[in-house]
Design a protein around this motif. Structure first.
Motif, short mmCIF file in Angstrom:
data_model
loop_
_atom_site.label_atom_id
_atom_site.label_comp_id
_atom_site.label_asym_id
_atom_site.label_seq_id
_atom_site.Cartn_x
_atom_site.Cartn_y
_atom_site.Cartn_z
N CYS A 65 15.83 25.38 23.81
CA CYS A 65 17.00 25.39 22.87
C CYS A 65 16.80 25.03 21.57
O CYS A 65 17.09 25.30 20.53
CB CYS A 65 18.44 24.88 23.40
N ASP A 66 15.82 24.10 21.18
CA ASP A 66 15.49 23.39 19.93
C ASP A 66 14.62 24.17 19.51
O ASP A 66 14.52 24.09 18.02
CB ASP A 66 14.76 21.78 20.13
N ALA A 67 14.16 25.15 19.94
CA ALA A 67 13.16 26.34 19.44
C ALA A 67 13.99 27.33 18.76
O ALA A 67 13.21 28.17 17.96
CB ALA A 67 11.86 26.66 20.28
N VAL A 68 15.13 27.65 19.05
CA VAL A 68 15.91 28.71 18.44
C VAL A 68 16.41 28.36 16.89
O VAL A 68 16.78 27.36 16.55
CB VAL A 68 17.23 28.90 19.21
N GLU A 69 15.96 29.45 15.98
CA GLU A 69 16.63 29.45 14.67
C GLU A 69 17.96 29.56 14.61
O GLU A 69 18.48 30.47 14.12
CB GLU A 69 15.70 30.19 13.83
N LEU A 70 18.84 28.60 15.22
CA LEU A 70 20.41 28.86 15.24
C LEU A 70 21.06 28.88 14.08
O LEU A 70 22.13 29.50 14.07
CB LEU A 70 20.84 27.72 16.30
N ASP A 71 20.44 28.21 13.00
CA ASP A 71 21.24 28.27 11.73
C ASP A 71 21.00 29.66 11.12
O ASP A 71 21.65 29.83 10.04
CB ASP A 71 20.40 27.12 10.76
N ARG A 72 19.85 30.34 11.66
CA ARG A 72 19.74 31.76 10.98
C ARG A 72 20.48 32.77 11.91
O ARG A 72 21.31 33.61 11.48
CB ARG A 72 18.35 31.92 11.00
N LEU A 73 20.20 32.72 13.19
CA LEU A 73 21.03 33.58 14.22
C LEU A 73 22.27 33.55 14.46
O LEU A 73 23.01 34.27 14.58
CB LEU A 73 20.36 33.67 15.54
N GLY A 74 22.72 32.22 14.34
CA GLY A 74 24.23 31.59 14.68
C GLY A 74 25.33 32.35 13.94
O GLY A 74 26.26 33.02 14.27
N PRO A 75 25.25 32.40 12.51
CA PRO A 75 26.03 33.13 11.63
C PRO A 75 25.96 34.69 12.06
O PRO A 75 27.00 35.38 11.76
CB PRO A 75 25.74 32.76 10.18
N GLU A 76 25.02 35.21 12.22
CA GLU A 76 24.77 36.70 12.31
C GLU A 76 25.60 37.01 13.79
O GLU A 76 26.13 37.91 13.89
CB GLU A 76 23.40 37.08 12.77
N ILE A 77 25.45 36.23 14.80
CA ILE A 77 26.04 36.55 16.14
C ILE A 77 27.77 36.34 15.84
O ILE A 77 28.41 37.11 16.43
CB ILE A 77 25.62 35.69 17.15
N GLU A 78 27.83 35.18 15.21
CA GLU A 78 29.36 34.69 15.08
C GLU A 78 29.96 36.00 14.43
O GLU A 78 31.18 36.21 14.91
CB GLU A 78 29.56 33.65 14.24
N HIS A 79 29.50 36.69 13.49
CA HIS A 79 30.26 37.74 12.76
C HIS A 79 29.90 39.08 13.32
O HIS A 79 30.30 40.24 12.35
CB HIS A 79 29.88 37.53 11.30
N ASP A 80 29.13 39.31 14.30
CA ASP A 80 28.85 40.52 14.73
C ASP A 80 30.15 41.42 15.08
O ASP A 80 31.20 40.85 15.69
CB ASP A 80 28.04 40.53 16.25
N PRO A 81 30.33 42.76 14.81
CA PRO A 81 31.65 43.38 15.44
C PRO A 81 31.97 43.50 16.77
O PRO A 81 32.94 43.72 17.05
CB PRO A 81 31.23 44.76 14.68
N LEU A 82 30.99 42.90 17.63
CA LEU A 82 31.34 42.97 18.73
C LEU A 82 32.42 41.99 19.22
O LEU A 82 33.04 41.98 20.25
CB LEU A 82 30.02 42.60 19.79
N PHE A 83 32.51 40.93 18.32
CA PHE A 83 33.47 39.78 18.49
C PHE A 83 34.51 39.84 17.64
O PHE A 83 34.36 39.37 16.33
CB PHE A 83 32.75 38.33 18.35
N PRO A 84 35.57 40.70 17.61
CA PRO A 84 36.60 40.78 16.63
C PRO A 84 37.51 39.48 16.29
O PRO A 84 37.88 39.55 15.14
CB PRO A 84 37.66 41.61 17.45
N GLN A 85 37.26 38.10 17.12
CA GLN A 85 37.84 37.19 16.56
C GLN A 85 36.67 36.09 16.26
O GLN A 85 36.89 34.97 16.20
CB GLN A 85 38.91 36.63 17.55
N ARG A 86 35.43 36.61 16.03
CA ARG A 86 34.24 35.91 15.83
C ARG A 86 34.18 35.18 17.06
O ARG A 86 34.85 35.40 18.27
CB ARG A 86 34.33 34.96 14.60
#
Length: 270
Positions: A159-180
């Motif tokens: 989990c430490d190798a994942v660029e969560l600071d980059r991918l996190g906001p992209e996933i948070e705001h994906d249209p798949l999640f209407p309430q983020r």
């Protein structure tokens, strides 16, 4: 109007707590909450917590993320509120009623039962939430759990190798999640141990997320990766999560008070 506050944290996930039972508060707008949360010009916190009277519990807890948005649940804040209360309590939240019990091992919170239905997460359309057929670069086949607020969990080798600071906001705001969505990346290290990092909806990378630890533990248990009681270790420290025989999630961990003070509400747009 000067307002009293208490600064608290649970494993580094920090809060400004206001008590509307003690004195009236100004209107709780998004602007006011985000101004208080600002770490350069405000008091600084991940969440603003407001306590109030409840007709169905010992007290009511409202939760505002650092961006000013009001959310349903916060596990670490629940422990902080229980510490302030000083005795077992039923707490009303927008995500449902929870129960807090202080003890020698820390403060235990009965977070209720997890939900897995696609429209309870919620997702934008129906799909299997156990192994979701979606991916964002190397992050794929997540599981989704609602534990009072919505979480998606990816199980990865490191989990430490994942660029969560980059991918996190992209996933948070994906249209798949209407309430983020809150985004969790986890590595199972033993049948009773998980390492976890969390991109928290409306906050960003956080040192700890109690509901994230609960959701991740439940997701791992549901997939048969761990036993029914695990230690979830976040950057801020460990939480103990149990999924008991009654189907309820019990989270146990510490909380601490940092300091107290007052501020002038006019300085923050109230």
């Amino acid at each position: 109007m000067r307002i009293a506050f208490t600064k608290m944290h649970g494993l580094g996930n920090d809060f400004v707590v206001l008590d509307a039972r003690a004195a009236p508060l100004p209107e709780l707008t998004c602007t006011f909450a985000s101004a208080l949360a600002d770490r350069r010009t405000g008091i600084g916190c991940d969440q603003l917590i407001v306590l109030d009277h409840s007709s169905v519990a010992d007290l009511r807890m409202r939760i505002f993320n650092a961006d000013g948005g009001e959310v349903e649940a916060c596990g670490n804040a629940s422990r902080a509120v229980a510490l302030l209360h000083g005795q077992p309590a039923r707490i009303e939240t927008a995500g449902g009623l929870i129960e807090a019990t202080p003890g020698a091992a820390g403060i235990s919170i009965d977070m209720g039962e997890p939900r897995f239905e696609w429209n309870a997460i919620p997702l934008a359309y129906a799909m299997d939430t156990h192994h979701m057929p979606v991916a964002w670069e190397m992050l794929d086949q997540p599981t989704a759990v609602n534990v009072g607020n919505p979480h998606v969990i990816f199980f990865v080798d490191d989990c430490d190798a994942v660029e969560l600071d980059r991918l996190g906001p992209e996933i948070e705001h994906d249209p798949l999640f209407p309430q983020r969505i809150n985004v969790n990346v986890a590595t199972v290290t033993a049948r009773d141990a998980v390492r976890l990092r969390v991109w928290e909806r409306g906050v960003g990378l956080t040192r700890a997320c109690g509901t994230g630890a609960c959701a991740t533990a439940i997701g791992a248990m549901r997939r048969g990766l761990v036993d029914r009681a695990v230690t979830v270790t976040l950057p801020g420290g460990p939480l103990r999560i149990e999924w008991n025989q009654a189907g309820r999630i019990i989270m146990t961990g510490p909380a601490a008070e940092s300091f107290r003070g007052t501020f002038d509400s006019r300085d923050f747009g109230a």
